[in-house]
Design an enzyme around this catalytic site. Structure first.
Site, mmCIF file in Angstrom:
data_model
loop_
_atom_site.group_PDB
_atom_site.id
_atom_site.type_symbol
_atom_site.label_atom_id
_atom_site.label_comp_id
_atom_site.label_asym_id
_atom_site.label_seq_id
_atom_site.Cartn_x
_atom_site.Cartn_y
_atom_site.Cartn_z
ATOM 1 C CB THR A 1 -8.716 -31.810 42.750
ATOM 2 O OG1 THR A 1 -9.704 -31.474 41.795
ATOM 3 C CG2 THR A 1 -7.910 -30.572 43.115
ATOM 4 N NE ARG B 1 -16.810 -25.715 37.880
ATOM 5 C CZ ARG B 1 -15.981 -26.324 38.712
ATOM 6 N NH1 ARG B 1 -14.769 -26.642 38.336
ATOM 7 N NH2 ARG B 1 -16.356 -26.613 39.932
ATOM 8 N N GLY C 1 -13.445 -23.380 38.588
ATOM 9 C CA GLY C 1 -13.758 -23.824 39.944
ATOM 10 C C GLY C 1 -13.040 -23.012 41.004
ATOM 11 C CG ASP C 2 -12.408 -25.017 44.688
ATOM 12 O OD1 ASP C 2 -12.606 -25.721 43.674
ATOM 13 O OD2 ASP C 2 -11.886 -25.460 45.726
ATOM 14 C CB THR D 1 -10.044 -31.639 46.797
ATOM 15 O OG1 THR D 1 -10.661 -32.402 45.750
ATOM 16 C CG2 THR D 1 -10.033 -32.471 48.073
ATOM 17 N N GLY D 2 -13.055 -30.611 46.180
ATOM 18 C CA GLY D 2 -14.496 -30.846 46.338
ATOM 19 C C GLY D 2 -15.250 -30.044 45.294
ATOM 20 C CB THR D 3 -18.831 -29.577 44.612
ATOM 21 O OG1 THR D 3 -18.948 -30.998 44.611
ATOM 22 C CG2 THR D 3 -19.654 -29.016 43.472
ATOM 23 N N GLY D 4 -16.336 -27.206 43.616
ATOM 24 C CA GLY D 4 -15.763 -25.870 43.745
ATOM 25 C C GLY D 4 -16.758 -24.759 43.992
HETATM 26 N N1 ASP Z 1 -12.496 -28.353 43.393
HETATM 27 C C1 ASP Z 1 -12.408 -28.807 42.050
HETATM 28 C C2 ASP Z 1 -13.285 -27.929 41.186
HETATM 29 O O1 ASP Z 1 -14.398 -27.645 41.577
HETATM 30 C C3 ASP Z 1 -12.790 -30.239 41.844
HETATM 31 C C4 ASP Z 1 -12.241 -31.202 42.845
HETATM 32 O O2 ASP Z 1 -11.586 -30.825 43.793
HETATM 33 O O3 ASP Z 1 -12.440 -32.394 42.663
HETATM 34 O O4 ASP Z 1 -12.881 -27.584 40.126
#
Ligand code: ASP
Length: 367
Positions: free
Chosen positions: A231, A259, A261-262, A282-285
């Protein structure tokens, strides 16, 4: 003879205060800047290109050099705008657009695929000066989702548009469209196939218009990349003391269709206020949404008086980690503090402050 000193009458105190205040105002307005303003850099920015499991050996020198070059180019693009007095908002949009067009990143071209083999893109932008924000989610035919998000912010009465409606709005406003195949990259496709096989899920047909599938050996020889997110996000402070943030993503590999995300959730993956800070995550939203990560960092700065680094570390290092989430943030304050924090083994990241040297880092342990 003793001279008795009486405290001045309240009216005298008031008038002295008025005189002092007037002098203060005149000085502030004409020449002297408040101490904190004088100390702040004219402009500052930070960029991320995603966080995840990264190590030098697996990445290889060529890939590492290529990501570092892209991050350097992002700093150059943003600093050219900020140096000339351009707005934080313009710098954020321009830099995110460049990264969206770069197939190395999971945003725009190069986005990951949903479980049914499509690219559904999310993006958001926020202006710290006005608290205006724009976001789009689940778009499939817009070349630069960050520009569509900005168009939502500036040319609609809304904050967020999704899917076909967002696309239709963009087309009406002249935002550049792209055919689905524009977003196709072999690396992300192979990543999807690998993830679906691991999960025992059905394999969708190869997208129409995609180049012919390479030999299996080529796919196995490093075209896949499943644990690095990619991201992109930018935060900036401009010469007028305004901050802005923007984030753009394809989401997570093999996400369920629909879906979100954040990233497009204001306060979760993206937030900016001149009263506190600008953050891009960034990360698991799913974890970032539940913690309201971006707004939480800014709240700690605003209400707890924490410095930016401490606030980012508290949210990522403690709150996100305790909840079981992974990822990171970049952030900037109106007084020129720049910070990043992540709990993964790497985050593509870069920062530059007026008069300073660029810092470009990937792995944990780098500056
Ligand atoms: N945060 C993003 C999402 O969950 C993914 C990512 O940052 O890699 O959509």
């Amino acid at each position: 003879m003793t001279v008795r000193k009486f405290p001045p009458a309240p009216s005298t105190l008031l008038s002295r205060f008025a005189v002092l205040a007037t002098i203060g105002l005149v000085l502030t307005g004409c020449a002297a800047k408040p101490a904190s303003d004088a100390a702040r850099p004219g402009w500052a920015m930070a960029v991320h290109g995603g966080a995840g499991i990264m190590d030098r050996e697996t990445m290889g020198p060529d890939t590492e050099a290529s990501y570092r070059a892209a991050l350097n180019a992002a700093l150059a693009r943003g600093s050219a705008i900020l140096e000339q007095g351009g707005s934080a908002l313009d710098a954020v949009e321009a830099v995110v657009r460049g990264l969206e067009d770069d197939p190395q990143f999971n945003a725009g071209r190069g986005a990951v695929f949903t479980a049914d083999g499509r690219n559904e893109l999310d993006a958001a932008i926020m202006d710290g000066a006005t608290l205006k924000a724009g976001a789009v989610a689940g778009v499939t035919g817009t070349r630069n989702p960050i520009t569509l998000a900005r168009t939502v912010m500036e040319s609609s009465p809304h904050v967020m548009l999704i899917g076909a409606g967002a696309e239709r709005f963009g087309a009406e406003k002249g935002v550049e469209q792209a055919a689905p195949v524009w977003f196709f990259t072999e690396r992300r496709w192979q990543s999807l196939l690998k993830t679906l096989k691991e999960r025992g899920l059905p394999i969708p047909p190869r997208p129409a218009g995609a180049p012919p599938e390479p030999a299996a050996s080529a796919a196995a020889a490093g075209l896949t990349e499943d644990r690095k997110f990619g991201t992109v996000g930018v935060v900036a402070l401009d010469r007028n003391g305004h901050v802005a943030a923007g984030t753009s993503t394809g989401g997570t590999t093999a996400k369920l269709w629909g879906r979100i995300g954040d990233v497009p959730i204001i306060g979760a993956g993206t937030y900016a206020s001149d009263e506190s800070c600008a953050v891009s995550a960034t990360g698991t939203g799913e974890y970032f949404i539940r913690l309201g990560v971006a707004r939480e960092v800014c709240n700690l700065v605003k209400y707890e008086g924490m410095d930016l680094q401490a606030a980012a570390d508290e949210v990522i290092g403690r709150q996100l980690t305790e909840l079981g989430g992974d990822g990171g943030v970049i952030a900037v304050t109106p007084d020129g503090q720049v910070a990043w924090s992540f709990n993964t083994s790497g985050m593509y990241r870069a920062r530059l402050v007026e008069g300073g040297d660029p810092v470009v880092s990937i792995f944990k342990g780098e500056p």
